[in-house]
Design a protein around this motif. Structure first.
Motif, PDB file in Angstrom:
ATOM      1  N   ALA A  29      32.698  28.354  10.180  1.00 47.11           N
ATOM      2  CA  ALA A  29      33.906  27.639   9.748  1.00 47.11           C
ATOM      3  C   ALA A  29      33.868  26.186  10.202  1.00 47.11           C
ATOM      4  CB  ALA A  29      35.154  28.342  10.281  1.00 47.11           C
ATOM      5  N   CYS A  30      33.413  25.950  11.438  1.00 39.10           N
ATOM      6  CA  CYS A  30      33.298  24.572  11.944  1.00 39.10           C
ATOM      7  C   CYS A  30      32.350  23.768  11.070  1.00 39.10           C
ATOM      8  CB  CYS A  30      32.790  24.568  13.384  1.00 39.10           C
ATOM      9  SG  CYS A  30      33.978  25.147  14.607  1.00 39.10           S
ATOM     10  N   ARG A  31      31.215  24.366  10.742  1.00 45.69           N
ATOM     11  CA  ARG A  31      30.229  23.670   9.911  1.00 45.69           C
ATOM     12  C   ARG A  31      30.766  23.392   8.514  1.00 45.69           C
ATOM     13  NH1 ARG A  31      25.072  27.207  12.105  1.00 45.69           N
ATOM     14  NH2 ARG A  31      24.493  25.740  13.776  1.00 45.69           N
ATOM     15  N   ARG A  32      31.471  24.355   7.933  1.00 45.97           N
ATOM     16  CA  ARG A  32      32.055  24.155   6.594  1.00 45.97           C
ATOM     17  C   ARG A  32      33.123  23.071   6.613  1.00 45.97           C
ATOM     18  NH1 ARG A  32      31.850  29.489   6.617  1.00 45.97           N
ATOM     19  NH2 ARG A  32      34.054  29.721   7.081  1.00 45.97           N
ATOM     20  N   ALA A  83      26.584  26.224  18.641  1.00 42.05           N
ATOM     21  CA  ALA A  83      25.323  26.187  17.900  1.00 42.05           C
ATOM     22  C   ALA A  83      24.125  26.264  18.838  1.00 42.05           C
ATOM     23  CB  ALA A  83      25.265  24.919  17.048  1.00 42.05           C
ATOM     24  N   LEU A  84      24.203  25.577  19.962  1.00 48.15           N
ATOM     25  CA  LEU A  84      23.080  25.578  20.896  1.00 48.15           C
ATOM     26  C   LEU A  84      22.957  26.892  21.659  1.00 48.15           C
ATOM     27  CD1 LEU A  84      23.298  21.881  22.111  1.00 48.15           C
ATOM     28  CD2 LEU A  84      21.480  22.921  20.722  1.00 48.15           C
ATOM     29  N   ALA A 102      44.968  24.362  22.377  1.00 51.35           N
ATOM     30  CA  ALA A 102      43.504  24.303  22.371  1.00 51.35           C
ATOM     31  C   ALA A 102      43.029  23.240  21.388  1.00 51.35           C
ATOM     32  CB  ALA A 102      42.927  25.660  21.984  1.00 51.35           C
ATOM     33  N   ARG A 103      41.857  22.690  21.684  1.00 52.52           N
ATOM     34  CA  ARG A 103      41.238  21.706  20.809  1.00 52.52           C
ATOM     35  C   ARG A 103      39.851  22.192  20.436  1.00 52.52           C
ATOM     36  NH1 ARG A 103      42.663  15.968  23.756  1.00 52.52           N
ATOM     37  NH2 ARG A 103      44.866  15.964  23.179  1.00 52.52           N
ATOM     38  N   LEU A 104      39.561  22.113  19.153  1.00 51.21           N
ATOM     39  CA  LEU A 104      38.249  22.500  18.648  1.00 51.21           C
ATOM     40  C   LEU A 104      37.636  21.289  17.979  1.00 51.21           C
ATOM     41  CD1 LEU A 104      36.174  24.752  18.143  1.00 51.21           C
ATOM     42  CD2 LEU A 104      37.395  25.255  16.013  1.00 51.21           C
ATOM     43  N   GLY A 105      36.552  20.791  18.556  1.00 54.72           N
ATOM     44  CA  GLY A 105      35.925  19.589  18.030  1.00 54.72           C
ATOM     45  C   GLY A 105      34.420  19.699  18.010  1.00 54.72           C
ATOM     46  N   PRO A 106      33.754  18.582  17.795  1.00 50.91           N
ATOM     47  CA  PRO A 106      32.296  18.595  17.656  1.00 50.91           C
ATOM     48  C   PRO A 106      31.557  19.052  18.904  1.00 50.91           C
ATOM     49  CG  PRO A 106      33.137  16.337  17.634  1.00 50.91           C
ATOM     50  CD  PRO A 106      34.320  17.250  17.604  1.00 50.91           C
ATOM     51  N   GLY A 107      32.078  18.794  20.082  1.00 50.31           N
ATOM     52  CA  GLY A 107      31.403  19.215  21.309  1.00 50.31           C
ATOM     53  C   GLY A 107      31.370  20.726  21.452  1.00 50.31           C
ATOM     54  N   LYS A 108      32.485  21.380  21.196  1.00 52.46           N
ATOM     55  CA  LYS A 108      32.530  22.840  21.307  1.00 52.46           C
ATOM     56  C   LYS A 108      31.703  23.481  20.194  1.00 52.46           C
ATOM     57  CE  LYS A 108      36.801  23.015  23.879  1.00 52.46           C
ATOM     58  NZ  LYS A 108      38.251  22.971  23.791  1.00 52.46           N
ATOM     59  N   ALA A 109      31.745  22.898  18.995  1.00 54.97           N
ATOM     60  CA  ALA A 109      30.925  23.421  17.900  1.00 54.97           C
ATOM     61  C   ALA A 109      29.444  23.281  18.236  1.00 54.97           C
ATOM     62  CB  ALA A 109      31.262  22.705  16.600  1.00 54.97           C
ATOM     63  N   GLN A 110      29.058  22.155  18.831  1.00 55.84           N
ATOM     64  CA  GLN A 110      27.660  21.948  19.211  1.00 55.84           C
ATOM     65  C   GLN A 110      27.247  22.940  20.289  1.00 55.84           C
ATOM     66  OE1 GLN A 110      26.684  18.108  20.895  1.00 55.84           O
ATOM     67  NE2 GLN A 110      24.502  18.410  20.562  1.00 55.84           N
ATOM     68  N   PRO A 134      30.214  38.364  16.696  1.00 61.12           N
ATOM     69  CA  PRO A 134      30.458  38.199  15.260  1.00 61.12           C
ATOM     70  C   PRO A 134      31.570  37.178  14.986  1.00 61.12           C
ATOM     71  CG  PRO A 134      30.084  40.503  15.741  1.00 61.12           C
ATOM     72  CD  PRO A 134      30.157  39.779  17.078  1.00 61.12           C
ATOM     73  N   PHE A 135      32.627  37.186  15.810  1.00 60.81           N
ATOM     74  CA  PHE A 135      33.679  36.187  15.646  1.00 60.81           C
ATOM     75  C   PHE A 135      33.131  34.783  15.907  1.00 60.81           C
ATOM     76  CE2 PHE A 135      36.895  33.358  17.448  1.00 60.81           C
ATOM     77  CZ  PHE A 135      37.762  33.274  16.364  1.00 60.81           C
ATOM     78  N   GLY A 136      32.295  34.623  16.935  1.00 63.00           N
ATOM     79  CA  GLY A 136      31.707  33.329  17.248  1.00 63.00           C
ATOM     80  C   GLY A 136      30.847  32.806  16.112  1.00 63.00           C
ATOM     81  N   GLU A 137      30.084  33.702  15.479  1.00 59.81           N
ATOM     82  CA  GLU A 137      29.281  33.306  14.327  1.00 59.81           C
ATOM     83  C   GLU A 137      30.176  32.831  13.183  1.00 59.81           C
ATOM     84  OE1 GLU A 137      26.920  36.746  13.485  1.00 59.81           O
ATOM     85  OE2 GLU A 137      25.622  36.427  15.233  1.00 59.81           O
ATOM     86  N   THR A 138      31.273  33.550  12.962  1.00 63.31           N
ATOM     87  CA  THR A 138      32.224  33.161  11.915  1.00 63.31           C
ATOM     88  C   THR A 138      32.878  31.824  12.247  1.00 63.31           C
ATOM     89  OG1 THR A 138      32.633  35.479  11.384  1.00 63.31           O
ATOM     90  CG2 THR A 138      34.287  33.895  10.644  1.00 63.31           C
ATOM     91  N   LEU A 139      33.241  31.641  13.515  1.00 59.03           N
ATOM     92  CA  LEU A 139      33.856  30.391  13.955  1.00 59.03           C
ATOM     93  C   LEU A 139      32.894  29.223  13.768  1.00 59.03           C
ATOM     94  CD1 LEU A 139      36.148  28.797  15.336  1.00 59.03           C
ATOM     95  CD2 LEU A 139      35.137  29.474  17.540  1.00 59.03           C
ATOM     96  N   LEU A 140      31.643  29.387  14.176  1.00 63.20           N
ATOM     97  CA  LEU A 140      30.658  28.320  14.003  1.00 63.20           C
ATOM     98  C   LEU A 140      30.472  28.001  12.528  1.00 63.20           C
ATOM     99  CD1 LEU A 140      28.605  26.321  15.089  1.00 63.20           C
ATOM    100  CD2 LEU A 140      26.940  28.204  15.200  1.00 63.20           C
TER     101      LEU A 140
END
Length: 127
Positions: A90-93, A28-29, A17-25, A82-88
């Motif tokens: 972490a991405c932002r940090r 967030a949206l 899996a890849r986690l990058g700016p597109g998935k983080a965005q 709740p996991f998604g909020e934590t993941l977002l």
């Protein structure tokens, strides 16, 4: 020259899996709009593409990041678990910390740019 160097963080996980700016965005949206459709539209992508990306995000980890509510009287929608909020978070940090850690080097790169260079190949993400 306008703007400063952009840094984008992409994490390649061992499961492929890849986690990058597109998935983080997208996360967030979805949090902001309460809808996969609206989040995708805000990113300029079709509902199908946004839904497939949301499904991929949900399958990447042990826990889902996004929940959906089916339509009806109260209408449908989506949000972050709740996991998604934590993941977002972490991405932002990770994004903020990487920018902070590389601030001096990014400033140096910016100062060393050639004003005559017109730009590289579009889509060249290998650097």
């Amino acid at each position: 020259m306008t703007g400063s160097p952009r840094l984008s963080l992409r994490i390649d996980l061992s499961n492929g899996a890849r986690l990058g700016p597109g998935k983080a965005q997208l996360l967030a949206l979805i949090e902001e709009h309460g809808s996969i459709r609206a989040a995708g539209a805000a990113m300029g992508m079709s509902y199908r593409r946004a839904w497939l990306l949301a499904d991929e995000i949900n399958r990447m980890f042990k826990e889902p990041s996004i929940f959906t509510r089916h339509g009806g009287r109260s209408g449908g929608g989506a949000g972050l678990t709740p996991f998604g909020e934590t993941l977002l978070g972490a991405c932002r940090r990770m994004d903020a910390e990487s920018r902070k850690a590389l601030q001096t080097d990014l400033a140096w790169l910016e100062s060393m740019q050639s004003v005559e260079f017109a730009g590289g190949r579009k889509g060249d993400d290998e650097g």
